[in-house]
Scaffold this active site. Sequence first.
Site, PDB file in Angstrom:
ATOM      1  N   CYS A 150      17.791  -0.295  -4.067  1.00 22.95           N
ATOM      2  CA  CYS A 150      17.204  -1.636  -4.074  1.00 22.95           C
ATOM      3  C   CYS A 150      18.028  -2.589  -3.216  1.00 22.95           C
ATOM      4  O   CYS A 150      17.492  -3.230  -2.309  1.00 22.95           O
ATOM      5  CB  CYS A 150      17.134  -2.157  -5.508  1.00 22.95           C
ATOM      6  SG  CYS A 150      16.506  -3.850  -5.621  1.00 22.95           S
ATOM      7  N   GLU A 224      11.479   3.219  -6.464  1.00 19.41           N
ATOM      8  CA  GLU A 224      11.164   2.136  -5.532  1.00 19.41           C
ATOM      9  C   GLU A 224       9.793   2.368  -4.886  1.00 19.41           C
ATOM     10  O   GLU A 224       9.014   1.430  -4.705  1.00 19.41           O
ATOM     11  CB  GLU A 224      12.236   2.027  -4.444  1.00 19.41           C
ATOM     12  CG  GLU A 224      13.520   1.361  -4.878  1.00 19.41           C
ATOM     13  CD  GLU A 224      13.393  -0.163  -4.956  1.00 19.41           C
ATOM     14  OE1 GLU A 224      12.286  -0.692  -4.744  1.00 19.41           O
ATOM     15  OE2 GLU A 224      14.411  -0.812  -5.231  1.00 19.41           O
TER      16      GLU A 224
END
Length: 236
Positions: A150, A224
């Site tokens: 991230c 993700e």
Amino acid sequence: MPDEIKLPEFPLAPPSSLFARLRQAVAADWLAYTQHPFVQQLGEGTLPEAAFRHYLVQDYRFLVHFARAWALALVKADTLEDMRHAADTISALLHDEMKLHVRYCARWGLSEAELEDAPEARANLAYTRYVLERGFSGDVLDLQVALAPCIVGYAEIGRALHAQFAETLPQNPYRDWIETYAGEAYQQVARNAILQLDRLAARRLTEARFPELVETFRQATRLEVAFWDMGLTQSF
């Protein structure tokens, strides 16, 4: 074994850095994340506004748990330097980034009350709880590896979109988002995360442990991808 795909070098991460090694080891998943249709549509300016607003709401919910993960990093830290790094990050998240996020969301017709009251999508639940689980069951290196896709991935995405779509960026409704993550302030956040991984690795990494860290990084990267999927389909 690293994926057969050879990723382009990422200027913020020297090839010998732990982040670069992890990134290359999950190359196919990394490309699925950083070149996801949600990302490409952001760069083109063609992403449906409803999809972007859905993503913004879930990203706010994500930031809440992101702050909790950094609080856990403070607890798990074994040096004062690492504790200060975690504490500074927590402060920045709670006092700066979340307030900026609220103001940015207001420009897209989303009130702070809507952000607070929104239910968490399953992709959000899966990702944030996975990161926290890696922190609780592992050590601070496990946690930081789970956080890295991230933190650093957004820097790579912003940088790439800014370069690829430079000519059309002035007309792009998502220009501010792209410029935020391409900007030097966020690029420095990513540099610091890469350096922090290497500091932790110097104390905690063995080659026998590396494959386990690869699997943590791979799973976080796939989550993700699922987060982008959630934004694109506006699913809960």
